[in-house]
Write a protein that holds these residues in place. Sequence first.
Motif, PDB file in Angstrom:
ATOM      1  N   VAL A 103       0.835  -1.206   0.000  1.00  0.00           N
ATOM      2  CA  VAL A 103       0.000   0.000   0.000  1.00  0.00           C
ATOM      3  C   VAL A 103       0.868   1.254   0.000  1.00  0.00           C
ATOM      4  O   VAL A 103       0.633   2.187  -0.768  1.00  0.00           O
ATOM      5  CB  VAL A 103      -0.971  -0.003   1.203  1.00  0.00           C
ATOM      6  N   ARG A 104       1.890   1.269   0.852  1.00  0.00           N
ATOM      7  CA  ARG A 104       2.779   2.437   0.904  1.00  0.00           C
ATOM      8  C   ARG A 104       3.512   2.628  -0.420  1.00  0.00           C
ATOM      9  O   ARG A 104       3.646   3.757  -0.899  1.00  0.00           O
ATOM     10  CB  ARG A 104       3.776   2.295   2.045  1.00  0.00           C
ATOM     11  N   LEU A 133       2.499   1.669  -3.431  1.00  0.00           N
ATOM     12  CA  LEU A 133       1.556   2.118  -4.455  1.00  0.00           C
ATOM     13  C   LEU A 133       1.152   3.575  -4.258  1.00  0.00           C
ATOM     14  O   LEU A 133       0.928   4.289  -5.231  1.00  0.00           O
ATOM     15  CB  LEU A 133       0.322   1.211  -4.474  1.00  0.00           C
ATOM     16  N   LYS A 134       1.046   4.011  -3.008  1.00  0.00           N
ATOM     17  CA  LYS A 134       0.757   5.432  -2.756  1.00  0.00           C
ATOM     18  C   LYS A 134       1.909   6.309  -3.230  1.00  0.00           C
ATOM     19  O   LYS A 134       1.695   7.388  -3.768  1.00  0.00           O
ATOM     20  CB  LYS A 134       0.475   5.665  -1.267  1.00  0.00           C
ATOM     21  N   LYS A 135       3.134   5.837  -3.014  1.00  0.00           N
ATOM     22  CA  LYS A 135       4.304   6.618  -3.392  1.00  0.00           C
ATOM     23  C   LYS A 135       4.532   6.588  -4.909  1.00  0.00           C
ATOM     24  O   LYS A 135       4.990   7.566  -5.491  1.00  0.00           O
ATOM     25  CB  LYS A 135       5.537   6.054  -2.675  1.00  0.00           C
ATOM     26  N   HIS A 136       4.184   5.486  -5.554  1.00  0.00           N
ATOM     27  CA  HIS A 136       4.385   5.309  -7.000  1.00  0.00           C
ATOM     28  C   HIS A 136       3.098   4.815  -7.640  1.00  0.00           C
ATOM     29  O   HIS A 136       3.016   3.675  -8.088  1.00  0.00           O
ATOM     30  CB  HIS A 136       5.522   4.309  -7.252  1.00  0.00           C
ATOM     31  N   PRO A 137       2.076   5.655  -7.760  1.00  0.00           N
ATOM     32  CA  PRO A 137       0.774   5.195  -8.245  1.00  0.00           C
ATOM     33  C   PRO A 137       0.774   4.757  -9.708  1.00  0.00           C
ATOM     34  O   PRO A 137      -0.090   4.001 -10.113  1.00  0.00           O
ATOM     35  CB  PRO A 137      -0.139   6.401  -8.019  1.00  0.00           C
ATOM     36  N   ASP A 138       1.734   5.218 -10.493  1.00  0.00           N
ATOM     37  CA  ASP A 138       1.749   4.865 -11.910  1.00  0.00           C
ATOM     38  C   ASP A 138       2.637   3.675 -12.217  1.00  0.00           C
ATOM     39  O   ASP A 138       2.793   3.293 -13.386  1.00  0.00           O
ATOM     40  CB  ASP A 138       2.218   6.063 -12.743  1.00  0.00           C
TER      41      ASP A 138
END
Length: 73
Positions: free
Chosen positions: A64-65, A67-72
Amino acid sequence: MTRVVPLKGMRGMIADAMVKSLATAAQLTHHASADASALLAHKARLADDGVKVSVEDLLMLAVVRALKKHPDA
């Protein structure tokens, strides 16, 4: 000598569903390894503080962390 016995009832339904799944879904197995010593040490520190979490809980938090930091990504 091999004897074929047809499945009846629930077992037959489960067998049909498993064959359908095998025929319609991609079959893939992937194995990977990683050094989880830091993760296990963190889990042990949390346990010392009375917090019960599983390795899977900590892995999900990391995902989760990330994906939040690198959403693309």
